[in-house]
Design an enzyme around this catalytic site. Structure first.
Site, PDB file in Angstrom:
ATOM      1  N   GLU A 174      -7.084   2.571 -14.596  1.00  0.00           N
ATOM      2  CA  GLU A 174      -5.893   2.830 -13.788  1.00  0.00           C
ATOM      3  C   GLU A 174      -5.905   1.967 -12.522  1.00  0.00           C
ATOM      4  OE1 GLU A 174      -5.341   7.060 -13.209  1.00  0.00           O
ATOM      5  OE2 GLU A 174      -4.355   7.203 -15.139  1.00  0.00           O
ATOM      6  N   GLU A 197      -4.258   8.134 -22.026  1.00  0.00           N
ATOM      7  CA  GLU A 197      -4.749   9.399 -21.470  1.00  0.00           C
ATOM      8  C   GLU A 197      -3.597  10.369 -21.359  1.00  0.00           C
ATOM      9  OE1 GLU A 197      -6.698   9.410 -17.692  1.00  0.00           O
ATOM     10  OE2 GLU A 197      -7.695   7.515 -18.072  1.00  0.00           O
TER      11      GLU A 197
HETATM   12  C1  GLA Z   1      -6.432   9.549 -14.613  1.00  0.00           C
HETATM   13  C2  GLA Z   1      -7.792   8.888 -14.646  1.00  0.00           C
HETATM   14  C3  GLA Z   1      -8.843   9.753 -15.231  1.00  0.00           C
HETATM   15  C4  GLA Z   1      -8.709  11.180 -14.735  1.00  0.00           C
HETATM   16  C5  GLA Z   1      -7.332  11.685 -15.054  1.00  0.00           C
HETATM   17  C6  GLA Z   1      -7.110  13.108 -14.628  1.00  0.00           C
HETATM   18  O1  GLA Z   1      -5.721   9.395 -15.764  1.00  0.00           O
HETATM   19  O2  GLA Z   1      -7.756   7.667 -15.335  1.00  0.00           O
HETATM   20  O3  GLA Z   1     -10.091   9.222 -14.848  1.00  0.00           O
HETATM   21  O4  GLA Z   1      -8.919  11.196 -13.364  1.00  0.00           O
HETATM   22  O5  GLA Z   1      -6.405  10.897 -14.345  1.00  0.00           O
HETATM   23  O6  GLA Z   1      -5.796  13.537 -14.906  1.00  0.00           O
END
Ligand code: GLA
Length: 676
Positions: free
Chosen positions: A163, A320
């Protein structure tokens, strides 16, 4: 939908992501657990049908515990366990968060906020995107990881960092400032050109030398909007440059495809993913239901349609999402039973060829211990686990859907540039926010049953019947010409208020609003007349309007509806202009949801947009097709059963459907279409 040619060119020379069917995956953080737990993890992954696992995302402090020391023993073990179980790997480069030894040794890599204060380690992603020191250490680590696993046969995909820009997109440290100056010099060539672009004759802001320019730090009054806008552009490009640097290191050592997880979501807006996507071997997105919003389910649909738009229509991966609650909203709402499956179906219906979750096993410690997971704290004797296992089985049955593309005959135009420019410090109404206006238009359109692509204003529009342009405040000449040709050639558009106002430098298009679209729409607006928060105006049709009105005069358009009261009684509020072989509608206010839907339905019908039987505000019906295959997805978010038209084989119930099918309340149907 036609892909951008740009996408096709970039992609041609690079590996494409291939998975055996629809991927069912998760982030796996074995370093949080005792090694005795790992074989059990892998056994349960197989039980659930998990077949793509992201590892080593936050692995830096484990694989590189101190300067110059690398230890891959634990990762080797996990790699072997997964390979032996036939579970493919999405391998993280481990650079997401620097370990304490690095920030201790080099505190200059820490990011600086717009008030000049440092953001310290102790959380995650505490690094400056422009820091050459951070980059040196990170790339050295990527080299090690890629040297070791670059030709490992079980690495299906590379996962760069994590991210990017989630927390650190906008940095104001000395390195960022220097890099911003270099970027500006490249963009404008001369300081005079920069002064023109930013309109610095205003408030005595004229620069005499590049060295005088700062990032937009916190000021006493509001900041120069051109400077703020360019800083967003710079910051997006800076992190993309960082991605590119990691990808180059991997590329030299591996033929597996490379990606990173985007955040196409309502609450993060710092990266222009239209410009990022062409550099990904496959587009991957992270999406979580945002229960701070009025309608999280529709926002999910929008984000998925936008993700497909940035992927140029190609299949993408949901990298995710959560099985149930997250941990980072003020109130972390658990999903109702069945909601996870409906959400997954929403993403697949919109082009996802992979559904992955954060994370495999719910953490026992750390900031995310109350975040849901595939395997909850309660263990396998839990409704979440049972639904996970069912979802795994369903995804296996959906393998045949892989590679098909979403069929849509309407588009919504979306632009990060417009988002950054619209939500400026000073504007006619702070109640008018870009994303809210986009969501309002999208919500109305989706509720009519239309299938929607969300695309860049420069995208090829020729395949659409209807193009909706919500609050596109900033628009380039080329994008304006693109919309004009679409309508001239017979298309229908609906443009909503606060569109076409400025050019790419945030410079007002003079001569009357809506500047870039005034001729196309056949109207001229002398002055805005926004409403006070909470105030309403009535329209002649009986519709209720909020937020916005304007002194609008017709040039060639006809008035379809008009304000009865409010700041501009008698003035047109909805107009329609015939242009070439098409029609250009304009909406000069923000109607209530039901009125908005009614208007959009009328325009969709006029444009001949497909609206499947049974589709509506609570029922989504979409189609994926290709290579002679066709699948109808029906997702019912309401309590009432609904009947849809379909003939074929239902991959959910594994039964035949002949002519019509009932979608139960809160249920889904995914039907392989066969000729009736
Ligand atoms: C993001 C991050 C993960 C985690 C999720 C929690 O997507 O990439 O590492 O922190 O949020 O929702």
């Amino acid at each position: 939908m036609q892909p951008h040619t740009e996408h096709t060119e970039h992609r041609a020379a690079r590996p494409t992501w291939r998975h055996d069917g629809i991927a069912f995956g998760c982030d796996y953080n074995p370093e949080q657990w005792d090694p005795e737990v790992w074989p059990e993890d892998v056994r349960l992954m197989r039980e659930a049908g998990v077949d793509l696992v992201a590892i080593n995302i936050f692995g830096w402090s484990q694989v590189n515990p101190r300067k110059g020391t690398f230890d891959f023993a634990a990762l080797d073990t996990v790699m072997d366990l997964l390979a032996d179980a036939g579970i493919r790997v999405n391998l993280g480069t481990a650079t997401a968060s620097p370990p304490p030894w690095l920030t201790t040794l080099h505190p200059e890599i820490l990011p600086v906020a717009d008030d000049g204060t440092t953001r310290y380690p102790g959380g995650r992603q505490a690094w400056c995107p422009s820091s050459p020191v951070f980059r040196r250490y990170a790339l050295a680590l990527v080299e090690q990881v890629a040297d070791r696993y670059g030709s490992h046969p079980n690495v299906e995909l590379w996962h760069v960092s994590n991210e990017l820009g989630c927390h650190n997109a906008l940095c104001h440290c000395v390195e960022s400032t220097a890099s911003f100056r270099r970027w500006l010099e490249q963009r404008y060539g001369t300081i005079a050109e920069l002064n023109r672009a930013w309109g610095t004759s205003f408030w005595s802001q004229r620069y005499d030398d590049w060295a005088e320019i700062l990032t937009p730090m916190r000021t006493l009054s509001t900041r120069n909007p051109g400077q703020v806008l360019d800083f967003h552009r710079f910051s997006s490009e800076e992190l993309l440059g960082y991605y590119r640097a990691e990808a180059e290191v991997i590329r030299a050592r591996s033929t597996a495809p490379i990606t990173t997880n985007f955040m196409v979501t309502a609450h993060i807006r710092n990266l222009d993913y239209f410009s990022w996507a062409p550099e990904m071997d496959v587009v991957a997105n992270d999406h979580y239901l945002d229960n701070r919003l009025a309608d999280p389910t529709t926002e999910l649909a929008f984000a998925a349609d936008l993700t497909r738009g940035i992927a140029g229509g190609a299949p993408w991966i949901l990298m995710e999402t959560s099985t149930s609650a997250v941990n980072w909203q003020p109130h972390n709402i658990a999903k109702a039973r069945g909601e996870m499956t409906r959400n997954a179906a929403q993403h697949i219906a919109r082009g996802a060829d992979g559904i992955c979750f954060f994370q495999w096993r719910a953490s026992a410690q750390g900031s995310e211990k109350f975040h849901s997971a595939l395997l909850p704290h309660a263990g396998t004797d839990s409704d979440v686990w049972r639904e996970v296992v069912e979802l795994g089985a369903l995804l296996d049955r959906l393998d045949e859907v892989t590679g098909t593309r979403v069929v849509a005959d309407t588009a919504v135009l979306f632009s990060w540039d417009a988002w950054w420019a619209t939500d400026a410090d000073n504007r006619p109404s702070h109640s008018v926010e870009y994303l809210e206006q986009v969501h309002a238009a999208y919500t109305a359109l989706r509720a009519t049953g239309a299938s929607v692509d969300v695309v860049h204003p420069d995208a090829d529009l020729s395949g659409y019947r209807l193009v909706v342009v919500p609050a596109l405040y900033s628009v380039t000449d080329s994008a304006a010409a693109n919309l004009e040709s679409f309508v001239a050639a017979g298309g229908t558009t609906l443009v909503t208020f606060y569109s076409g106002i400025v050019d790419e430098h945030d410079r007002v298009r003079l001569g009357g609003y809506p500047g870039a679209f005034a001729e196309l729409l056949g109207i001229r607006v002398e002055e805005f007349a926004p409403l006070r928060p909470g105030d309403e105006a009535r329209l002649a049709s009986g519709a209720t309007a909020k937020l916005w009105a304007e002194h609008l005069a017709l040039t060639t358009a006809e008035a379809i509806d008009a304000f009865v009261d409010g700041p501009v009684p008698g003035v047109p509020a909805v107009t329609r202009n015939e242009h070439g072989s098409g029609a250009a509608w304009y909406l000069a206010t923000a109607p209530d949801a039901a009125d908005y839907r009614g208007l959009v339905a009328r325009i969709a019908d006029e444009a001949g947009v497909g609206r499947p039987v049974g589709a509506g505000p609570e029922v989504e019906i979409l189609r994926r097709a290709g290579d002679g295959r066709s699948y109808v997805f029906a997702i019912n978010h309401g309590a009432e059963p609904v009947v849809i038209d379909a003939t074929g084989f239902d991959l959910v119930t594994t039964g035949s459907v002949d002519g019509d099918a009932t979608v139960p309340g809160y249920g889904i149907r995914i039907i392989r279409e066969e000729a009736a």
